[in-house]
Design a protein around this motif. Structure first.
Motif, mmCIF file in Angstrom:
data_model
loop_
_atom_site.group_PDB
_atom_site.id
_atom_site.type_symbol
_atom_site.label_atom_id
_atom_site.label_comp_id
_atom_site.label_asym_id
_atom_site.label_seq_id
_atom_site.Cartn_x
_atom_site.Cartn_y
_atom_site.Cartn_z
ATOM 1 N N VAL A 180 -70.769 25.259 13.159
ATOM 2 C CA VAL A 180 -70.327 24.682 14.478
ATOM 3 C C VAL A 180 -70.778 25.365 15.732
ATOM 4 C CG1 VAL A 180 -68.004 24.402 15.683
ATOM 5 C CG2 VAL A 180 -68.305 23.971 13.289
ATOM 6 N N GLU A 181 -71.260 25.119 16.772
ATOM 7 C CA GLU A 181 -71.632 25.684 18.006
ATOM 8 C C GLU A 181 -70.186 25.928 18.696
ATOM 9 O OE1 GLU A 181 -74.477 24.286 20.477
ATOM 10 O OE2 GLU A 181 -75.854 24.362 19.245
ATOM 11 N N ARG A 219 -69.163 27.943 9.371
ATOM 12 C CA ARG A 219 -69.839 28.758 9.988
ATOM 13 C C ARG A 219 -70.234 28.491 11.340
ATOM 14 N NH1 ARG A 219 -76.029 29.538 8.591
ATOM 15 N NH2 ARG A 219 -75.788 27.897 6.976
ATOM 16 N N LEU A 220 -69.903 29.729 11.981
ATOM 17 C CA LEU A 220 -69.777 29.468 13.704
ATOM 18 C C LEU A 220 -71.353 30.020 13.936
ATOM 19 C CD1 LEU A 220 -66.567 31.103 14.710
ATOM 20 C CD2 LEU A 220 -67.018 28.908 14.456
ATOM 21 N N VAL A 221 -71.997 29.129 14.772
ATOM 22 C CA VAL A 221 -73.164 29.639 15.436
ATOM 23 C C VAL A 221 -73.336 29.617 16.882
ATOM 24 C CG1 VAL A 221 -74.618 28.373 13.543
ATOM 25 C CG2 VAL A 221 -73.987 27.152 15.665
ATOM 26 N N GLU A 222 -74.179 30.419 17.333
ATOM 27 C CA GLU A 222 -74.263 30.421 19.102
ATOM 28 C C GLU A 222 -74.320 29.111 19.757
ATOM 29 O OE1 GLU A 222 -76.160 34.055 20.719
ATOM 30 O OE2 GLU A 222 -76.393 34.644 18.770
ATOM 31 N N SER A 244 -61.400 29.941 10.964
ATOM 32 C CA SER A 244 -60.353 29.538 9.950
ATOM 33 C C SER A 244 -59.475 28.569 10.750
ATOM 34 C CB SER A 244 -59.510 30.494 9.268
ATOM 35 O OG SER A 244 -58.870 31.540 10.324
ATOM 36 N N LYS A 245 -59.295 28.607 12.115
ATOM 37 C CA LYS A 245 -58.643 27.808 12.856
ATOM 38 C C LYS A 245 -59.515 26.165 12.786
ATOM 39 C CE LYS A 245 -57.106 26.573 17.526
ATOM 40 N NZ LYS A 245 -57.281 27.151 18.969
ATOM 41 N N ILE A 246 -60.816 26.275 13.006
ATOM 42 C CA ILE A 246 -61.627 25.000 12.791
ATOM 43 C C ILE A 246 -61.456 24.787 11.646
ATOM 44 C CG2 ILE A 246 -63.752 24.307 13.220
ATOM 45 C CD1 ILE A 246 -64.472 26.525 15.214
#
Ligand code: DLL
Length: 433
Positions: free
Chosen positions: A374-375, A410-413, A393-395
């Motif tokens: 996710v961006e 996984r968060l991405v820029e 964890s919210k997402i």
């Protein structure tokens, strides 16, 4: 054993007569009872009296998942609500789930086709079946249960989960049949090994596996690991649930119970019928259902069909294993997931862009995992791991609540996921199905 010899061994002509009579009867009911279908048939510019035989079915309009969703919740029910005895629900693309209703007659019909399916798989009266499909809104558990009741099997209604207990009771009660998703069957084998049980010596002799795509290789693996004959069962909630088609012990295609579910295989681009043995979209008309009958329902499943008579003697045509879908639905751990459901969640959160990618992988133990990349918005990107963990964890919780299946996030820029000018690649499916 063949459950209903009168029907399953009926000649082609006899079958055609039944299909024609049922279609005509259903059209009369639908045209006078259902404002939805009356409008569709009128818009198509056809009179129901023009339908003389089942071969005229191509003149009738299609129904698709959007029609069901747009008429949420009960708009397509063709019987008064007090005559609907049971309701099941499966995931929809966005927003509304797909709701289906069964009258008493529909539940009888479901039991009948499921009894045929279980016999096809090799079950005999008095056998014990472990039903490890989920019971509840999903059609798997109860569908198998109704068929097993009708057939006179002894039922162990395990539902899904509680893997250790499943294995313990298998050892203690020695059921002959295991019914679950193929991925769960592999997981059971793996967990058995961890518990010191040799899975190839399990009591199960027959597997009734379906609800998700699985390959011939996966069949070989399951058969070897669990020491059983693994048969494929196909179905979808909109049509009835499990029990639309089932492999016999020759494992050479799934017999589709076409006296009640009339199949057409249509070219995906032109909508025209393909030749015997060519791939196309499976379109099904329910010929006898009363709660929510469907005319030419586009399943979005890609299969091929053969009318050659099977070695087992059954005359009903056979469909192949599902090769793919015409839409982007993926099935993970037996749960249908649409990328648009994830998009819906992300669009409702202030912190994220609707740019995402879904990566699906299969572990050696057969269980599937979804990772969502996710961006997040530039101003929220932080070097502090803790801050990022809270956000991720919210997402994750929001997506899980919407999908009903666990995911990794996984968060991405911002601006790191590839943009596309055409159809963006939302799903990377690394499983060999
Ligand atoms: O999965 C019904 C079912 C339950 C079938 C138990 C077999 C056993 P839905 O949740 O509505 O219903 O999902 C239907 O799952 O359109 C296919 O894409 C896929 N599917 C079902 N069976 C198979 C199979 C149930 N044997 C959707 N092979 C369908 C491949 C399958 N895909």
């Amino acid at each position: 054993m063949i459950w209903n010899e009168k029907i399953e061994l009926l000649s082609r002509d006899g079958l055609k007569k039944i299909q024609t009579n049922s279609l005509k009867k259903m059209l009369k009911v639908l045209y006078s009872n259902s404002s939805f279908y009356k409008k569709k048939i009128d818009e198509k510019g056809i009179k129901i009296s023009e339908i003389k035989t089942i071969d005229d079915i191509g003149k009738l309009p299609f129904t698709d998942k959007d029609d069901i969703r747009d008429n949420y919740p009960f708009g397509l029910f063709n019987s008064p609500l007090e005559e609907i005895r049971e309701i099941h629900v499966s995931s929809g693309t966005t927003g509304h789930p797909t709701v289906v209703g069964y009258t008493d007659d529909d539940l009888q019909l479901w039991s009948e086709v499921m009894a045929r399916a279980l016999c096809c798989a090799g079950a005999n009266k008095g056998d014990m079946i472990q039903v490890s499909y989920g019971y509840g809104l999903f059609t798997g558990g109860l569908g198998l249960h109704y068929g097993a009741t009708k057939m006179g099997l002894t039922i162990l209604p395990m539902s899904s989960g509680q893997t250790k207990r499943q294995l313990q009771l298998m050892q203690d009660f020695k059921p002959k049949i295991l019914a679950c998703t193929p991925s769960y069957a592999l997981f059971l084998a793996d967990e058995a090994k961890k518990m010191g049980i040799d899975p190839s010596k399990s009591s199960w002799e027959i597997g009734v596996f379906g609800a998700e795509p699985w390959s011939k290789n996966m069949r070989d693996k399951i058969e070897k690991m669990l020491g059983l004959t693994a048969t494929d069962i196909y179905g979808l909630s909109e049509i009835i649930g499990p029990g639309v088609a089932q492999e016999c012990t020759y494992k050479d295609g799934l017999h589709i119970f076409s006296d009640v579910f009339y199949p057409e295989i249509l070219d995906i681009a032109t909508g025209e019928a393909v030749k015997d043995g060519e791939y196309g979209e499976l379109v099904i008309t329910t010929l006898n259902k009363t709660g929510m009958p469907l005319l030419r329902y586009k399943t979005r499943d890609i299969v091929k069909m053969t009318t050659e008579i099977c070695k087992c003697g059954r005359i009903m045509p056979r469909i192949s294993k599902v090769k793919g879908r015409t839409d982007d639905m993926i099935i993970v751990r037996g749960i249908n997931v649409f990328p648009s459901q994830i998009e819906h969640v992300l669009l409702n959160m202030d912190e994220t862009h609707p740019h995402y990618q879904i990566i699906v992988t299969r572990e050696d133990n057969g269980l599937d995992n979804i990772e969502v990349l996710v961006e997040i918005k530039q101003e929220l990107f932080s070097d502090e791991i803790k801050v990022m963990e809270v956000l991720s964890s919210k997402i994750k919780n929001n997506i899980q609540a919407n999908l009903g299946v666990g995911v990794k996030v996984r968060l991405v820029e911002p601006a790191t996921l590839e943009r596309s000018e055409g159809k963006s690649v939302r799903v990377i499916d690394k499983r060999t199905l």
